[in-house]
Design a protein around this motif. Structure first.
Motif, PDB file in Angstrom:
ATOM      1  N   ASN A  71     -18.205  -8.911   8.193  1.00 27.20           N
ATOM      2  CA  ASN A  71     -18.310  -8.540   9.605  1.00 27.20           C
ATOM      3  C   ASN A  71     -18.986  -7.180   9.748  1.00 27.20           C
ATOM      4  O   ASN A  71     -19.712  -6.931  10.721  1.00 27.20           O
ATOM      5  CB  ASN A  71     -16.931  -8.510  10.260  1.00 27.20           C
ATOM      6  CG  ASN A  71     -16.390  -9.898  10.577  1.00 27.20           C
ATOM      7  OD1 ASN A  71     -17.122 -10.886  10.536  1.00 27.20           O
ATOM      8  ND2 ASN A  71     -15.106  -9.980  10.880  1.00 27.20           N
ATOM      9  N   ALA A  72     -18.729  -6.313   8.769  1.00 28.67           N
ATOM     10  CA  ALA A  72     -19.368  -4.994   8.784  1.00 28.67           C
ATOM     11  C   ALA A  72     -20.889  -5.130   8.662  1.00 28.67           C
ATOM     12  O   ALA A  72     -21.647  -4.398   9.313  1.00 28.67           O
ATOM     13  CB  ALA A  72     -18.821  -4.133   7.650  1.00 28.67           C
ATOM     14  N   ARG A  73     -21.330  -6.059   7.859  1.00 27.68           N
ATOM     15  CA  ARG A  73     -22.773  -6.313   7.737  1.00 27.68           C
ATOM     16  C   ARG A  73     -23.348  -6.771   9.080  1.00 27.68           C
ATOM     17  O   ARG A  73     -24.439  -6.342   9.481  1.00 27.68           O
ATOM     18  CB  ARG A  73     -23.043  -7.372   6.657  1.00 27.68           C
ATOM     19  CG  ARG A  73     -24.499  -7.428   6.217  1.00 27.68           C
ATOM     20  CD  ARG A  73     -24.768  -8.618   5.304  1.00 27.68           C
ATOM     21  NE  ARG A  73     -23.869  -8.706   4.176  1.00 27.68           N
ATOM     22  CZ  ARG A  73     -24.065  -8.089   3.011  1.00 27.68           C
ATOM     23  NH1 ARG A  73     -25.122  -7.319   2.842  1.00 27.68           N
ATOM     24  NH2 ARG A  73     -23.206  -8.246   2.026  1.00 27.68           N
ATOM     25  N   ASP A  74     -22.623  -7.631   9.764  1.00 26.77           N
ATOM     26  CA  ASP A  74     -23.052  -8.076  11.087  1.00 26.77           C
ATOM     27  C   ASP A  74     -23.156  -6.899  12.054  1.00 26.77           C
ATOM     28  O   ASP A  74     -24.085  -6.834  12.871  1.00 26.77           O
ATOM     29  CB  ASP A  74     -22.067  -9.101  11.649  1.00 26.77           C
ATOM     30  CG  ASP A  74     -22.084 -10.411  10.879  1.00 26.77           C
ATOM     31  OD1 ASP A  74     -23.130 -10.754  10.311  1.00 26.77           O
ATOM     32  OD2 ASP A  74     -21.036 -11.089  10.855  1.00 26.77           O
ATOM     33  N   THR A  75     -22.189  -5.981  11.955  1.00 22.03           N
ATOM     34  CA  THR A  75     -22.184  -4.816  12.843  1.00 22.03           C
ATOM     35  C   THR A  75     -23.430  -3.965  12.627  1.00 22.03           C
ATOM     36  O   THR A  75     -24.077  -3.524  13.581  1.00 22.03           O
ATOM     37  CB  THR A  75     -20.917  -3.977  12.606  1.00 22.03           C
ATOM     38  OG1 THR A  75     -19.764  -4.764  12.936  1.00 22.03           O
ATOM     39  CG2 THR A  75     -20.928  -2.716  13.454  1.00 22.03           C
ATOM     40  N   VAL A  76     -23.767  -3.725  11.360  1.00 26.34           N
ATOM     41  CA  VAL A  76     -24.961  -2.933  11.049  1.00 26.34           C
ATOM     42  C   VAL A  76     -26.213  -3.655  11.532  1.00 26.34           C
ATOM     43  O   VAL A  76     -27.114  -3.045  12.131  1.00 26.34           O
ATOM     44  CB  VAL A  76     -25.047  -2.643   9.535  1.00 26.34           C
ATOM     45  CG1 VAL A  76     -26.381  -1.989   9.192  1.00 26.34           C
ATOM     46  CG2 VAL A  76     -23.896  -1.753   9.096  1.00 26.34           C
ATOM     47  N   ASN A  81     -30.767  -3.831  15.206  1.00 23.95           N
ATOM     48  CA  ASN A  81     -31.557  -4.977  15.670  1.00 23.95           C
ATOM     49  C   ASN A  81     -32.333  -5.637  14.532  1.00 23.95           C
ATOM     50  O   ASN A  81     -33.539  -5.875  14.628  1.00 23.95           O
ATOM     51  CB  ASN A  81     -32.514  -4.583  16.793  1.00 23.95           C
ATOM     52  CG  ASN A  81     -33.091  -5.803  17.519  1.00 23.95           C
ATOM     53  OD1 ASN A  81     -32.464  -6.857  17.577  1.00 23.95           O
ATOM     54  ND2 ASN A  81     -34.299  -5.662  18.049  1.00 23.95           N
ATOM     55  N   ALA A  82     -31.618  -5.943  13.459  1.00 25.41           N
ATOM     56  CA  ALA A  82     -32.221  -6.697  12.362  1.00 25.41           C
ATOM     57  C   ALA A  82     -32.536  -8.113  12.823  1.00 25.41           C
ATOM     58  O   ALA A  82     -31.933  -8.639  13.763  1.00 25.41           O
ATOM     59  CB  ALA A  82     -31.265  -6.732  11.166  1.00 25.41           C
ATOM     60  N   ASN A  83     -33.500  -8.746  12.147  1.00 22.18           N
ATOM     61  CA  ASN A  83     -33.834 -10.131  12.468  1.00 22.18           C
ATOM     62  C   ASN A  83     -32.686 -11.059  12.112  1.00 22.18           C
ATOM     63  O   ASN A  83     -32.299 -11.930  12.904  1.00 22.18           O
ATOM     64  CB  ASN A  83     -35.084 -10.559  11.696  1.00 22.18           C
ATOM     65  CG  ASN A  83     -36.288  -9.707  12.011  1.00 22.18           C
ATOM     66  OD1 ASN A  83     -36.941  -9.902  13.017  1.00 22.18           O
ATOM     67  ND2 ASN A  83     -36.592  -8.755  11.134  1.00 22.18           N
ATOM     68  N   GLN A 212     -37.055  -3.741  14.501  1.00 18.51           N
ATOM     69  CA  GLN A 212     -38.108  -4.672  14.903  1.00 18.51           C
ATOM     70  C   GLN A 212     -39.147  -3.972  15.771  1.00 18.51           C
ATOM     71  O   GLN A 212     -40.350  -4.221  15.655  1.00 18.51           O
ATOM     72  CB  GLN A 212     -37.503  -5.863  15.649  1.00 18.51           C
ATOM     73  CG  GLN A 212     -36.632  -6.744  14.763  1.00 18.51           C
ATOM     74  CD  GLN A 212     -36.272  -8.052  15.444  1.00 18.51           C
ATOM     75  OE1 GLN A 212     -37.157  -8.820  15.818  1.00 18.51           O
ATOM     76  NE2 GLN A 212     -34.985  -8.316  15.603  1.00 18.51           N
ATOM     77  N   ASP A 213     -38.695  -3.089  16.633  1.00 22.82           N
ATOM     78  CA  ASP A 213     -39.623  -2.352  17.486  1.00 22.82           C
ATOM     79  C   ASP A 213     -40.453  -1.365  16.665  1.00 22.82           C
ATOM     80  O   ASP A 213     -41.652  -1.203  16.921  1.00 22.82           O
ATOM     81  CB  ASP A 213     -38.853  -1.610  18.572  1.00 22.82           C
ATOM     82  CG  ASP A 213     -39.779  -0.858  19.518  1.00 22.82           C
ATOM     83  OD1 ASP A 213     -40.599  -1.513  20.181  1.00 22.82           O
ATOM     84  OD2 ASP A 213     -39.684   0.384  19.583  1.00 22.82           O
ATOM     85  N   TRP A 236     -32.189  -1.568   5.225  1.00 24.11           N
ATOM     86  CA  TRP A 236     -32.699  -2.706   5.955  1.00 24.11           C
ATOM     87  C   TRP A 236     -34.096  -2.993   5.436  1.00 24.11           C
ATOM     88  O   TRP A 236     -34.926  -2.093   5.284  1.00 24.11           O
ATOM     89  CB  TRP A 236     -32.793  -2.439   7.462  1.00 24.11           C
ATOM     90  CG  TRP A 236     -33.499  -3.581   8.150  1.00 24.11           C
ATOM     91  CD1 TRP A 236     -32.951  -4.755   8.553  1.00 24.11           C
ATOM     92  CD2 TRP A 236     -34.899  -3.678   8.434  1.00 24.11           C
ATOM     93  NE1 TRP A 236     -33.924  -5.582   9.088  1.00 24.11           N
ATOM     94  CE2 TRP A 236     -35.137  -4.942   9.017  1.00 24.11           C
ATOM     95  CE3 TRP A 236     -35.987  -2.816   8.243  1.00 24.11           C
ATOM     96  CZ2 TRP A 236     -36.400  -5.365   9.432  1.00 24.11           C
ATOM     97  CZ3 TRP A 236     -37.254  -3.243   8.647  1.00 24.11           C
ATOM     98  CH2 TRP A 236     -37.448  -4.492   9.240  1.00 24.11           C
ATOM     99  N   GLY A 237     -34.328  -4.270   5.138  1.00 25.85           N
ATOM    100  CA  GLY A 237     -35.663  -4.688   4.744  1.00 25.85           C
ATOM    101  C   GLY A 237     -35.990  -6.007   5.404  1.00 25.85           C
ATOM    102  O   GLY A 237     -35.117  -6.872   5.567  1.00 25.85           O
TER     103      GLY A 237
END
Length: 405
Positions: A71-76, A81-83, A212-213, A236-237
């Motif tokens: 869930n922490a990964r989802d939060t980050v 705004n990761a894909n 993304q932006d 993030w990659g």
């Protein structure tokens, strides 16, 4: 919407203490931020209710730990705004994240290839590329900056070429507070097909990071700069880049299949996350993001601008003080020198007044050499700082000046 700073401060237990009988004025936020009670509670709750390894155990504690960890990964992923969530790779912090990228790129670099960094880099985003280029026989090029701490954009564009494989630059300079035009820099690098890595260690805590932006390929940051614990961070990659990125660490969990003769790697994010992770750190980092995300970003940024404006105004009228870094676009960093005083002596005297700042080269020795100075004193502000604390800084500085005259 305004920021209720006094209410905010009450959520940070450490800020209530005194140093040598004086209230703590913590102005070293670029080094690390303090932690709200919500983060402390999340870490304690993990260790007291569901401490177990993740992804492995066939029992309830492990299931709960895995749930909180993922869930922490989802939060980050949501925060930046990761894909997709699999683009978030846990690391020990920004330094490890940059090294992960550099190690992978280093396996692909060859003689004649070029990597571009800038004059304002933290060692973690300079030495890492320096060593990768040396091992591969590639060339590291450095973007110059003006004396005010702004990058020379024309020089940057001139350095780009068909052999540019990667461009790395900081979102925000830790030593100067300069906010770089990362979206424009990224777009220009992309015209040459180069990968782009943004060192987001100093940028992440000011809100509004949208990978993304930005359009970059990698964005690296640390939890402890964002009101979270130390020892945890994220890379993030973009998934199209990470899917076949060379592995760095090998061990458990990142394996798809292994024999005594060979191994194949699993999918994202596992293939880049070997070993038992910092589970509590990830949970604490997510708690920090949840806490921070409840604040109004515009109000946070306005408050930080107000603090910096007050500090800058007082510094400009302070006889014998020289501001280091006067870029038009800055966050809450005031680096300075006092005439005839060593920064370390200034820091020592301020500490006795309860004022905590950073002194030295700020892990940016080449930048200091470029500016012709040994280091600076650096006051860095965050959302829980007040205008009264800015005033306390300059009261302490006047005492330091008198003592060091």
């Amino acid at each position: 919407m305004s920021l209720d700073v006094m209410s905010l401060r009450q959520q940070f237990p450490i800020l209530a203490q005194q140093i040598d009988g004086k209230p703590l004025v913590y102005l070293d936020n670029a080094a690390t931020t303090q932690k709200p009670q919500a983060v402390l509670d999340a870490i304690i709750d993990f260790y007291t209710t569901c401490n177990a390894n993740v992804h492995r155990g066939a029992h309830r504690l492990s299931d709960e730990a895995t749930k909180r960890y993922e869930n922490a990964r989802d939060t980050v992923a949501t925060f930046i705004n990761a894909n997709v969530r699999e683009e978030v790779i846990w690391t020990s912090g920004t330094t490890e994240a940059i090294n992960l990228v550099a190690n992978g790129l280093g396996q692909r670099l060859k003689a004649g290839d070029e990597v571009i960094a800038t004059e304002m880099e933290h060692h973690a985003n300079l030495v890492t590329w320096q060593q990768a280029c040396k091992r591969a026989g590639a060339t590291l090029k450095i973007v110059p900056m003006y004396d005010n701490g702004e990058l020379d954009i024309a020089a940057f564009e001139a350095l780009l070429g068909p052999n540019t494989r990667l461009v790395a630059f900081p979102h925000v300079s830790n030593a100067l507070g300069t906010v770089n035009p990362i979206k424009a820099l990224t777009a220009k690098a992309k015209e040459y097909g180069a990968l782009v890595l943004v060192d987001g260690a100093q940028g992440i805590a000011h809100g509004g990071v949208d990978v993304q932006d930005i359009g970059c390929d990698f964005y690296a940051f640390s939890g402890h700069k964002l009101f979270g614990p130390t020892g945890i961070g994220a890379l993030w990659g973009h998934h199209t880049v990470l899917e076949d990125w060379p592995v760095w660490l090998t061990g458990g969990e990142m394996i798809a299949d292994v024999t005594y003769d060979s191994a194949t790697w699993g999918g994202l994010p596992n293939r880049l996350e070997a070993g038992t992770p910092n589970i509590a750190g990830a949970i604490g980092m997510a708690a920090a993001i949840d806490w921070f995300s409840q604040l109004d970003t515009a109000a946070v940024q306005a408050h930080e601008r107000t603090l910096l404006a007050s500090a800058t105004e007082q510094a400009e009228s302070f006889d014998g003080m020289r501001i280091i870094g006067t870029a038009a676009n800055k966050v809450g960093v005031l680096s300075f020198l006092l005439d005839g005083a060593h920064p370390a002596d200034v820091g020592f005297i301020l500490d006795r007044q309860g004022v905590a700042i950073r002194t030295g080269d700020n892990c940016a020795q080449p930048l200091m050499k470029r500016l012709g100075i040994p280091g600076t004193a650096r006051a860095s502000f965050s959302i829980y700082n007040t205008l009264d604390e800015v005033d306390a800084l300059f009261i302490a500085l006047r005492k330091a000046k008198a003592m060091l005259a």
